[in-house]
Design a protein around this motif. Structure first.
Motif: not given
Length: 135
Positions: A56-57, A59-61, A71-73, A75, A115, A117
């Protein structure tokens, strides 16, 4: 299921702390609001604590206020494996590292978070390690 990284149970026990082993290899859950990354805003990449795969990154947290990092997605779509989990008298989607099969947490959908997703990967802090961005 076959994974790129497979080790005997004794080796996982030797390489991981008892808490890491309980979550990563036995699908335990760390207590809510106790994890190291629950509220962190540090930019970087979250990798599997068992094998180092990037999962995960930052940026998606996002802040879900659920007690675990969310996280919404992932990595990469190939980074995680999603498995139906019927334990504890409910149907959930377990999230595992696709490289070593370690338990990371669960995926929830349709909760209405703002988010991209409408998904929430609810991940145990103890299952991942944050590598902060350089600079």
């Amino acid at each position: 299921m076959s994974y790129d990284i497979e080790k005997p149970d004794e080796q996982w026990r030797a390489e991981l702390t008892p808490g890491e082993y309980a979550v990563l290899r036995q699908a335990a859950t760390e207590p809510a609001f106790t994890g190291e990354y629950t509220d962190t805003k540090t930019k970087g990449v979250y990798s599997c604590r068992a094998c180092g795969a990037e999962l995960f990154t930052s940026d998606a947290k996002f802040e879900s206020h659920c007690g675990w990092p969310s996280f919404f997605d992932a990595r990469d779509t190939d980074a995680v494996e999603l498995i139906e989990d019927r334990s504890h008298g409910m149907v959930r989607t377990e999230v595992r590292c696709a490289r070593c099969g370690s338990h990371l947490g669960h995926l929830f959908e349709g909760e209405g978070y703002a988010t991209p997703t409408d998904q929430r990967y609810c991940i145990n802090s103890i299952a991942v390690r944050l590598a902060p961005d350089e600079g």
